[in-house]
Design a protein around this motif. Structure first.
Motif, PDB file in Angstrom:
ATOM      1  N   ASN A   1       0.430  11.902   3.146  1.00  0.00           N
ATOM      2  CA  ASN A   1       1.369  11.031   3.837  1.00  0.00           C
ATOM      3  C   ASN A   1       0.685   9.797   4.398  1.00  0.00           C
ATOM      4  OD1 ASN A   1       3.217  12.989   3.262  1.00  0.00           O
ATOM      5  ND2 ASN A   1       3.526  13.651   5.383  1.00  0.00           N
ATOM      6  N   ALA A   2       1.430   8.707   4.463  1.00  0.00           N
ATOM      7  CA  ALA A   2       0.887   7.461   5.008  1.00  0.00           C
ATOM      8  C   ALA A   2       1.997   6.676   5.674  1.00  0.00           C
ATOM      9  CB  ALA A   2       0.244   6.630   3.895  1.00  0.00           C
ATOM     10  N   PHE A   3       1.596   5.864   6.660  1.00  0.00           N
ATOM     11  CA  PHE A   3       2.529   4.886   7.222  1.00  0.00           C
ATOM     12  C   PHE A   3       1.793   3.571   7.322  1.00  0.00           C
ATOM     13  CE2 PHE A   3       5.002   2.601  10.415  1.00  0.00           C
ATOM     14  CZ  PHE A   3       6.279   2.780   9.910  1.00  0.00           C
ATOM     15  N   LEU A   4       2.359   2.553   6.674  1.00  0.00           N
ATOM     16  CA  LEU A   4       1.778   1.216   6.605  1.00  0.00           C
ATOM     17  C   LEU A   4       2.594   0.308   7.508  1.00  0.00           C
ATOM     18  CD1 LEU A   4      -0.241  -0.710   5.202  1.00  0.00           C
ATOM     19  CD2 LEU A   4       1.447  -0.979   3.371  1.00  0.00           C
ATOM     20  N   ALA A   5       1.943  -0.277   8.516  1.00  0.00           N
ATOM     21  CA  ALA A   5       2.680  -1.026   9.529  1.00  0.00           C
ATOM     22  C   ALA A   5       2.002  -2.347   9.847  1.00  0.00           C
ATOM     23  CB  ALA A   5       2.809  -0.191  10.808  1.00  0.00           C
ATOM     24  N   ALA A   6       2.766  -3.226  10.521  1.00  0.00           N
ATOM     25  CA  ALA A   6       2.221  -4.477  11.036  1.00  0.00           C
ATOM     26  C   ALA A   6       2.949  -4.790  12.339  1.00  0.00           C
ATOM     27  CB  ALA A   6       2.405  -5.607  10.031  1.00  0.00           C
ATOM     28  N   PHE A   7       2.305  -5.580  13.188  1.00  0.00           N
ATOM     29  CA  PHE A   7       2.947  -5.982  14.452  1.00  0.00           C
ATOM     30  C   PHE A   7       2.247  -7.215  15.011  1.00  0.00           C
ATOM     31  CE2 PHE A   7      -0.661  -3.497  15.816  1.00  0.00           C
ATOM     32  CZ  PHE A   7      -1.019  -3.986  17.061  1.00  0.00           C
TER      33      PHE A   7
END
Length: 536
Positions: free
Chosen positions: A467-473
């Motif tokens: 599993n992965a979660f690719l984020a930006a902020f």
């Protein structure tokens, strides 16, 4: 002439005599000097972006013997065994009976052990001061900093990179002995590094996973602010550093990144000009191709718009977008944003992505939603930075890099309008899609989940996931990209699901919530953020 001949004979006679003398000397006696020079050579400190020391040299004493001066070998070995643990009688007796001029007995003794040996007063036994590498943070940044061997030479990570820049050669030649060197300044933030590791350790325990990893990347400069791979090791005592499960998964491991690849497929379709946000694709029925059926995990079984395909993570819709673009353009796009070539950075431990030798329609369809291509998590984050920073691809770096330097190095790979659209979709997915659990109030997080089935015995297993979660902020002007991965997670206690939205997304939320204030980002609440800032 006689005097001249005599002088030449005398000079070359002395040179020849010395050469014979060196040739007949014991090997151990000659190695004494090279070993001492190498072990006494200074290494530069390694510091984080704020000057916090991550690696430094400390002085330690190492025990040696001069067999030619030993009076009674048996007595010497017995006395040494009385104050030192785990003495190998047979080996030490052999060394001290060899008649050599110098032999190492034990490296890196504690001050107490040194004092106990000195108290014995054995002739022919002495100490040499060496330098040992010390890592104040222990395992916190082990995969980045790397290791040195017993002679203080870099063998992994940034330590090896420093030696490869010429330090190792200077030390081998004896040109850099006990000299203060300028510290090597990394792009890491030690505080954020600690936070990422703490969150991942907690996540592995909570979801009973076999491994986890995470990276925080500056989207504007390509600097790695933090990167962790678990399980890790303590470089101060690296007895398990070579174990198979201690691999640096973030840069030296390749994985099928699952639905996070849908972000790149969507960006490709939009950038090609053949698809726009207002287009729709029929996802009511599975796709049949060869002997395979492409279906959706939670299918809506209707026509979906491009934003709906993204937030519902539709395999069918994503595959149809890839089909519109075409096989060759698909492969060219993934190559252009750096997902199919070996990543260039300072770490020596970098794996090369894998892809099919020949791309056919089935390959393009499966790759569109993250199966069939394996790449490293770090370069996935690097490519994602290009999606949200206006379309500029930046080589990742573990060294401090200024914004001006980054502008020179950057390569334009996307139209800015495509980047704007991707920022919208990332944010929409956290507001309404599978990334809801990554929301951090005040910091406008956007991202994409990825739940990939792992290959077991040549077949995809529904029981084991990566599993992965690719984020930006913040998504209105992304400063940082965050990627969290977790290998073979189990459902959290009291819950039934183990998809990326249930584990990787909450891990990213925790990383952002704890690290954003340390990175100088102020939270904004409500629609009147500007008025709120003025009031302060």
């Amino acid at each position: 002439m006689a005097i001249a001949i005599a002088c030449f004979v005398a000079v070359y006679g002395v040179i020849g005599g010395r050469l014979v003398q060196y040739g007949l000397s014991e090997i151990d006696s000659g190695s004494r000097y090279s070993a001492a020079d190498r072990s006494l050579a200074s290494r530069p400190d390694i510091v984080d972006r704020s000057g916090i020391v991550l690696a430094t040299d400390i002085r330690v004493a190492s025990l040696f013997g001069e067999p030619r001066r030993i009076v009674d070998v048996d007595e010497a070995v017995e006395e040494l065994a009385s104050v030192l643990p785990d003495v190998d009688y047979k080996e030490w007796h052999r060394k001290l009976s060899s008649g050599a001029g110098f032999v190492w007995l034990r490296r890196e003794l504690t001050p107490r052990q040194q004092a106990d040996v000195l108290a014995l007063g054995i002739p022919g036994i002495g100490f040499r001061t060496e330098k040992r590498r010390f890592y104040p943070g222990g395992p916190v940044a082990s995969h980045i900093l790397g290791l040195v061997n017993i002679d203080n030479a870099g063998i992994a990570g940034i330590e090896k990179y420093v030696d490869d820049q010429g330090l190792g050669t200077l030390q081998d030649l004896g040109l850099d002995v006990d000299t203060e060197l300028a510290p090597v300044k990394l792009s890491l933030d030690a505080r954020v590094q600690h936070i990422v590791r703490d969150v991942l350790v907690d996540g592995m325990e909570r979801y009973k996973a076999i491994a986890a990893g995470g990276v925080v990347l500056d989207a504007k400069t390509g600097e790695v602010v933090a990167m962790v791979s678990l399980p890790d090791y303590d470089p101060n005592n690296p007895y398990n550093a070579l174990d198979k499960d201690r691999l640096n998964r973030m840069s030296a491991g390749t994985f099928e990144m699952g639905s996070t690849f849908k972000a790149f497929t969507t960006a490709m379709a939009l950038d090609s000009g053949k698809v726009d946000l207002n287009d729709s694709f029929d996802a009511s029925r599975p796709i049949q191709i060869a002997r395979f059926t492409i279906s959706d995990f939670h299918g809506k079984k209707r026509v979906l718009s491009v934003p709906e395909i993204f937030i519902y993570s539709s395999n069918i819709g994503t595959a149809k977008m890839a089909d519109v673009v075409g096989i060759e353009q698909h492969r060219e796009f993934l190559t252009r944003i750096g997902l199919l070539t070996r990543m260039e950075t300072e770490l020596p431990e970098v794996a090369k992505p894998t892809q099919p030798d020949e791309w056919k329609k089935l390959n393009s369809i499966t790759i569109s939603f993250g199966h069939g291509v394996s790449t490293t998590p770090l370069q996935t984050a690097v490519a994602a930075a290009a999606l949200v920073n206006g379309g500029t691809l930046l080589k990742p770096t573990f060294l401090a890099r200024g914004a001006d330097h980054a502008k020179v190095l950057g390569k334009k790979v996307l139209d800015p309008a495509t980047s704007d659209a991707m920022r919208y979709l990332f944010r929409l997915n956290v507001e309404k899609g599978s990334g809801r659990r990554a929301e951090v109030e005040g910091f406008v997080v956007g991202g994409k989940t990825g739940t990939a089935e792992k290959v077991v015995n040549g077949r995809y297993s529904s029981e084991k996931r990566f599993n992965a979660f690719l984020a930006a902020f913040p998504m209105d002007d992304p400063q940082y990209v965050v990627l969290a991965i977790i290998d073979e997670p189990k459902p959290e206690e009291g819950k039934s699901g183990a998809t990326a939205g249930m584990n990787a997304a909450p891990m990213v939320r925790e990383i952002v919530a704890r690290s954003a204030p340390l990175l100088g980002l102020m939270p904004r609440f409500g629609e009147d953020e500007d008025a709120l800032l003025v009031s302060y």
